[in-house]
Motif scaffolding. Structure first.
Motif, short mmCIF file in Angstrom:
data_model
loop_
_atom_site.label_atom_id
_atom_site.label_comp_id
_atom_site.label_asym_id
_atom_site.label_seq_id
_atom_site.Cartn_x
_atom_site.Cartn_y
_atom_site.Cartn_z
N ILE C 165 0.74 -1.27 0.02
CA ILE C 165 0.02 -0.02 -0.04
C ILE C 165 0.87 1.22 -0.07
O ILE C 165 1.74 1.37 0.97
N CYS C 166 0.58 2.02 -1.06
CA CYS C 166 1.32 3.26 -1.03
C CYS C 166 0.48 4.66 -1.19
O CYS C 166 -0.08 4.83 -2.11
N GLY C 167 0.28 5.18 0.12
CA GLY C 167 -0.51 6.28 0.17
C GLY C 167 -2.15 5.97 0.01
O GLY C 167 -2.20 4.78 -0.07
N PRO C 168 -2.75 7.03 0.23
CA PRO C 168 -4.34 7.08 0.22
C PRO C 168 -4.66 6.47 -1.41
O PRO C 168 -4.07 7.01 -2.15
N SER C 169 -5.95 5.92 -1.61
CA SER C 169 -6.31 5.79 -2.61
C SER C 169 -6.40 6.91 -3.58
O SER C 169 -6.91 7.97 -2.98
N LYS C 170 -6.36 6.92 -4.94
CA LYS C 170 -6.37 8.17 -5.66
C LYS C 170 -6.65 7.91 -7.12
O LYS C 170 -6.73 6.53 -7.63
N THR C 171 -7.00 8.67 -7.87
CA THR C 171 -7.35 8.74 -9.19
C THR C 171 -7.04 10.20 -9.84
O THR C 171 -7.00 11.20 -9.14
N ALA C 172 -6.68 10.14 -10.94
CA ALA C 172 -6.36 11.33 -12.02
C ALA C 172 -7.09 10.98 -13.23
O ALA C 172 -6.75 11.49 -14.28
N ASP C 173 -8.05 10.32 -13.22
CA ASP C 173 -8.84 9.91 -14.45
C ASP C 173 -9.57 11.06 -15.03
O ASP C 173 -10.36 11.12 -16.18
N ILE C 174 -9.83 12.26 -14.25
CA ILE C 174 -10.57 13.26 -14.87
C ILE C 174 -9.65 14.18 -15.06
O ILE C 174 -9.06 15.08 -14.15
N GLU C 175 -9.29 14.63 -16.22
CA GLU C 175 -8.30 15.41 -16.80
C GLU C 175 -7.10 15.75 -16.23
O GLU C 175 -6.56 16.64 -15.81
N GLN C 176 -6.55 14.47 -15.77
CA GLN C 176 -5.21 14.42 -15.06
C GLN C 176 -5.18 15.24 -13.73
O GLN C 176 -4.00 15.41 -12.93
N SER C 177 -6.44 15.77 -13.11
CA SER C 177 -6.29 16.13 -11.93
C SER C 177 -6.42 15.05 -10.67
O SER C 177 -7.25 14.31 -10.73
N LEU C 178 -5.38 15.38 -9.74
CA LEU C 178 -5.19 14.22 -8.95
C LEU C 178 -6.46 14.50 -7.59
O LEU C 178 -6.58 15.44 -7.20
N VAL C 179 -7.11 13.35 -7.47
CA VAL C 179 -7.97 13.42 -6.43
C VAL C 179 -7.80 12.04 -5.52
O VAL C 179 -7.64 11.15 -5.82
N ILE C 180 -7.65 12.60 -4.20
CA ILE C 180 -7.05 11.64 -3.29
C ILE C 180 -8.69 11.17 -2.78
O ILE C 180 -9.49 11.97 -2.27
N GLY C 181 -8.66 9.87 -2.60
CA GLY C 181 -9.83 8.98 -2.02
C GLY C 181 -10.57 8.62 -3.11
O GLY C 181 -11.82 9.26 -3.60
N ALA C 182 -10.41 7.76 -4.07
CA ALA C 182 -11.01 6.99 -5.13
C ALA C 182 -11.99 6.05 -4.49
O ALA C 182 -13.08 6.28 -4.02
N HIS C 183 -11.56 4.64 -4.43
CA HIS C 183 -12.31 3.70 -4.02
C HIS C 183 -12.14 3.24 -2.71
O HIS C 183 -12.75 2.77 -1.83
N GLY C 184 -10.73 3.28 -2.39
CA GLY C 184 -10.01 2.93 -1.32
C GLY C 184 -10.26 3.98 -0.18
O GLY C 184 -10.87 4.79 -0.01
N ALA C 185 -9.45 3.71 0.66
CA ALA C 185 -9.23 4.69 1.91
C ALA C 185 -8.83 6.30 1.56
O ALA C 185 -8.36 6.45 0.38
N ARG C 186 -9.52 7.29 2.05
CA ARG C 186 -9.59 8.75 1.74
C ARG C 186 -8.17 9.20 2.35
O ARG C 186 -7.77 10.27 1.72
N SER C 187 -7.92 8.49 3.30
CA SER C 187 -6.53 9.27 3.99
C SER C 187 -5.52 8.13 4.42
O SER C 187 -6.27 6.96 4.95
N LEU C 188 -4.42 8.21 4.33
CA LEU C 188 -3.69 7.16 4.89
C LEU C 188 -2.37 8.07 6.09
O LEU C 188 -1.67 8.89 5.83
N LEU C 189 -2.69 7.70 7.41
CA LEU C 189 -1.59 8.01 8.38
C LEU C 189 -0.60 7.03 8.69
O LEU C 189 -1.06 5.93 9.15
N VAL C 190 0.57 7.35 8.61
CA VAL C 190 1.49 6.17 8.73
C VAL C 190 2.32 6.62 10.23
O VAL C 190 2.90 7.63 10.33
N CYS C 191 2.14 6.02 11.39
CA CYS C 191 2.69 6.14 12.40
C CYS C 191 3.89 5.41 12.65
O CYS C 191 3.88 4.18 12.49
N ILE C 192 5.18 6.05 12.74
CA ILE C 192 6.53 5.56 12.64
C ILE C 192 7.07 5.37 14.02
O ILE C 192 7.29 6.27 14.43
N LEU C 193 7.20 4.25 14.33
CA LEU C 193 7.76 4.03 15.79
C LEU C 193 9.33 3.51 15.67
O LEU C 193 9.70 3.07 14.51
N PRO C 194 10.10 3.68 16.62
CA PRO C 194 11.67 3.53 16.58
C PRO C 194 11.72 2.01 16.04
O PRO C 194 11.03 1.13 16.48
#
Lengths: 458, 256, 194
Positions: C165-194
């Motif tokens: 998984i790399c980032g939130p789901s996204k699409t640019a199918d409408i005029e190459q405009s990036l839209v975050i949140g296609a069919h999968g998660a709308r956001s991805l937060l990665v918590c990095i522990l030591p």
């Protein structure tokens, strides 16, 4: 006019009637090419990666029989049902049979160029099965009754205003609404319901792994995963050339694929399927449809190395200025032009000529297919097999006769220059395609040879 | 009076000058400049008088099988030359890749001895300086067959160090200001018979390529292939532009 | 002859003599700081990263981040108190209302900010796609430089399904405009522990 019924040059004339739109199309795709350049530049070993990918694919094609047997064996061990389809029709029948057996009359499908090549949607619709394409771009063109115009960006020929109109008509979005965020949200809501209610889901296959009997599907939207993880039956359709030897080879391909396609470091989801989830059925349909014939053409077999990234479409100056539909084939652009003649030489004889042979396609290809050389070679095959118009063959024979004879060549040159100098109207008219948008060169009084004899020759 | 620096002594190289048919007929000044340039850097140049065409117009149209006569004629004209040099990347590439003849031994030798003009100057003659002046803003059109076929310059698609043989030579010209284009190596759309069979796309590509040069305020567009330049010249003239095209040989021999 | 046998026979007849596999198909990526590289790329692809010292800090961060949100589920025992839904359901359709899924990622890749998860982390395969928001907890020690390193460490068929998984789901199918949140998660937060 329906561009699909015209040959490439004819469709390109239609496409070029709206010049601002051509400019927009060209710039949009060039932007994708520049994103690809930036992404590739961040990988110091980019050219070595391309070479490795090319060699893995060469090996795979040369060992295809054994790899497929190995893949099948391991897939069956994993609990996957493996089907074999000799052609598009058999593929469609197999898919239809699986849907019927599941007692379904509806299916959700993520992007698969193979099913476009096989015209699966038409077939299933005719047999009473409703198919919904879940990739946003594919859904847009499906609602419009169009095929995809690009293998990665299916709706790249449409503006947001076009999409707004389509969604207003079919999904009830606000009239005049063109905000991509808003339109995408509408599609999300519409398709979420589809995902939650379909019992059968079909995906394509990006890579099939012989060693493990599994396969990889890459998407950005998550639509393939949403479909299959909620369905009782997962059908994966693949051309047999998708098989690679081992999972460790995926490292090479996944580093190249998205960077070449859209300039992303990797797709959002790179999903590896090995076994159905409990209670689920998983089917793989392995399709030939002319591929084994192409494998037997030494000059053209390595077109089967293609991983469908579309980098060659994005970089192609002709594709950008003629649009996907001008290629009247499931796969447009340079790669489509070397694949399509194998499917039907007569129907696709125009495509290898829809190129200046500039070579940019071969340079961006992540698996190093010699696309422009194959375009040249297809031209030879098609003309020798008699798929050229008779008038062209006659003209070429005359040209050859003139150019192989120094005497005739000089005579023709002199006449040609004379005509241009003294009776330009005979060429500067609407019947001369050069003259439509370009002036003729100014003809000199003497040729270089004349000058050389008069001034230099001792 | 010309002053040049080069590696090999004068009169060492016997060069057969191959002038593509359309240059012979329509752009003799390019051939004359090429001849002068080669002599200026010390080559002994002969122009075989019975030469015609490389056969590319037929071959690129899918009729390579009709080029036998052209090929044999080419071999008859150039079999005795130490080097064959041509002011065209495209025709040179065609010979390099596709010349086969009744006398295949001679054809093979020719394929390995033919050079496009600028690569011959940078790689064989190894020209280091040129006494030439051209005080204008110039846009360099990287013709595809020369660039991607003969590797006259680094290709924008590849992740590799930049170089440009024509650029290297142009940098030796006094007063010449080479502009950077937005798309440094996009095809102009000439493409041989493509320019008429696919007129709509060909002309559009040409217009776009010319527009890139015009946006950067060039006075001249140059390149290693007259075919591309002829196509762009046709577009410039139709638009009544004052910008002109010059083959690189004309610029490398220009003086004040 | 079955279609299968006929296809395989055609392929055998038409394939060229065997060509070698490349001698080199793995490469070394030298990033000065793997975490930094991972975070930069994650940000580029529309995700968010936060470095946190321990699981308590994760809990606190998530409580603040998703204040007032319900329909939360997690596979992380230490965060169980944040959840009001379970992921371990018999029918994946039961997850349709999931607002936030918090899962762990056993391996992450610096070059492209991809995180590997398989059925060891996913009680249902659809979890990272069906959820509205996604949180993945990774550890710095499990960040590898590139995809070659990743494939050396994972076993792709250890479970029936696994995905990068790399980032939130996204699409640019409408005029190459990036839209975050296609069919999968709308956001991805990665918590990095030591």
């Amino acid at each position: 006019m329906n561009q699909l019924s015209l040959d490439h040059a004819g469709a390109a004339i239609e496409f070029n009637k709206n010049e601002p739109r051509v400019d927009w199309h060209d710039e949009t795709l060039w932007f994708v090419r520049t994103k690809r350049d930036r992404a590739a530049a961040q990988v110091p070993e980019w050219e070595q990666l391309r070479e490795a990918a090319s060699q893995i694919k060469n090996y795979s094609l040369s060992n295809m029989h054994d790899l497929l047997e190995q893949f099948e064996q391991n897939a069956i061990k994993n609990g996957i049902t493996v089907h074999w389809a000799a052609d598009a029709d058999e593929h469609n029948k197999i898919v239809h049979g699986i849907i019927q057996k599941a007692g379904a009359d509806r299916m959700v499908k993520s992007k698969s160029m193979l099913t476009e090549e096989c015209h699966l949607n038409d077939y299933l619709t005719r047999h009473g099965i409703e198919v919904i394409d879940s990739d946003l771009g594919e859904r847009i063109v499906q609602l419009r009754g169009e095929p995809p115009s690009h293998i990665v960006l299916p709706a790249i020929h449409l503006t947001k205003a076009d999409v707004g109109d389509t969604f207003h008509k079919h999904l009830g979005t606000d009239a005049g609404a063109t905000d991509p965020q808003y339109l995408t949200e509408a599609a999300r809501q519409h398709l979420r319901d589809t995902f939650l209610t379909r019992k059968v889901a079909l995906t394509g296959v990006n890579f099939a792994i012989a060693e493990t009997g599994g396969f990889v599907v890459c998407t950005n939207e998550g639509n393939a995963d949403m479909g299959v993880h909620l369905a009782d039956v997962h059908i994966a359709a693949m051309g047999f050339e998708k098989v690679i030897p081992r999972a460790e080879h995926l490292g090479v391909f996944l580093r190249l694929l998205a960077r070449s396609a859209t300039g992303q470091p990797i797709t959002t989801f790179s999903s590896h399927f090995h076994r159905p989830r409990p209670g689920q059925e998983m089917h793989i349909v392995i399709v030939d449809n002319g591929r084994s014939r192409q494998l037997g053409r030494p000059d053209f077999r390595n077109s089967l190395k293609c991983i469908r990234c579309a980098a060659c479409l994005n970089t192609c100056p002709v594709y950008r200025r003629s649009g996907g539909f001008s290629y009247h084939s499931a796969v447009a652009g340079p790669i489509g032009s070397i694949l399509a003649p194998n499917l039907d030489m007569k129907l696709n004889a125009d495509l290898p000529f829809a190129s200046t042979l500039c070579g940019s396609c071969s340079n961006v290809c992540p698996v190093k297919i010699d696309i422009h050389d194959q375009l040249y070679k297809w031209r030879q095959v098609l003309m020798q097999e008699g798929y050229g118009p008779g008038s062209k063959t006659a003209a070429m024979k005359t040209m050859a006769t003139v150019l192989e004879s120094p005497r005739l060549y000089r005579m023709a040159g002199k006449i040609g220059r004379g005509v241009l100098r003294f009776a330009p109207v005979t060429v500067e008219n609407k019947f001369n395609p050069w003259y439509t948008q370009r002036e003729m060169p100014e003809p000199p009084a003497e040729s270089f040879r004349d000058w050389y004899i008069n001034n230099k020759k001792s | 009076m010309y002053f040049c620096t080069y590696v090999l002594p004068k009169q060492m190289m016997n060069v057969g000058l191959f002038i593509p048919c359309y240059i012979d007929q329509f752009y003799p000044q390019v051939a004359i400049a090429t001849l002068k340039l080669l002599e200026k850097v010390g080559c002994t140049v002969t122009y075989p008088l019975q030469q015609t065409c490389c056969g590319q117009p037929m071959a690129n149209s899918g009729y390579e099988h009709l080029t036998g006569g052209c090929n044999d004629n080419f071999v008859r004209n150039f079999a005795d030359c130490d080097y064959i040099v041509s002011p065209s990347g495209s025709c040179t590439l065609h010979i390099k890749h596709h010349l086969h003849a009744t006398n295949e031994t001679a054809a093979t030798a020719i394929r390995s001895r033919i050079y496009e003009l600028t690569e011959f100057l940078t790689d064989v003659v190894q020209v280091k300086t040129l006494e030439a002046a051209f005080p204008y803003r110039v846009g360099l059109h990287q013709s595809c067959h020369g660039q991607r076929g003969l590797h006259l310059a680094q290709m924008s698609e590849l992740m590799a160090p930049p170089f440009s043989k024509p650029g290297q030579l142009l940098s030796m010209v006094d007063g010449l200001e080479l502009v950077q284009l937005d798309r440094r190596d996009e095809c102009c759309g000439f493409g041989g018979t493509f320019c008429v069979t696919e007129e709509a796309v060909s002309a559009k590509m040409g217009k776009d390529r010319v527009a890139d040069h015009l946006r950067h305020g060039v006075h001249y567009i140059t390149g290693v292939d007259v075919s591309c330049l002829m196509h762009m010249e046709g577009i410039l003239k139709r638009a009544n532009s004052t910008v002109q095209v010059r083959h690189i040989a004309e610029i490398l021999t220009a003086t004040l | 002859m079955t279609t299968r046998d006929q296809m395989l026979a055609n392929i055998k007849a038409n394939q060229p003599s065997v060509l070698p596999l490349p001698t080199q198909f793995t490469f070394v990526s030298a990033f000065p700081d793997l975490t930094r590289q991972f975070v930069d790329i994650l940000t580029f692809v529309g995700g968010t990263a936060v470095l946190l010292p321990d699981m308590d800090a994760v809990k606190k961060h998530l409580q603040e981040q998703y204040i007032g949100l319900s329909s939360i589920a997690t596979t992380v025992p230490a965060l169980a108190s944040l959840s009001d839904m379970k992921l371990d359901v018999a029918d994946p359709h039961e997850l349709a209302g999931l607002n936030l899924a918090i899962i762990e990622g056993p391996l992450a890749v610096a070059e492209n900010a991809a995180i590997w998860v398989d059925e060891h982390q996913l009680p249902q395969r659809v979890v990272p796609m069906i959820t509205q928001q996604l949180v993945i907890i990774i550890r710095q020690s499990t960040i590898v430089p590139n995809m070659h390193d990743a494939y050396k460490q994972i076993q792709v068929d250890a479970t029936g399904f696994g995905t990068f998984i790399c980032g939130p789901s996204k699409t640019a199918d409408i005029e190459q405009s990036l839209v975050i949140g296609a069919h999968g998660a709308r956001s991805l937060l990665v918590c990095i522990l030591p």
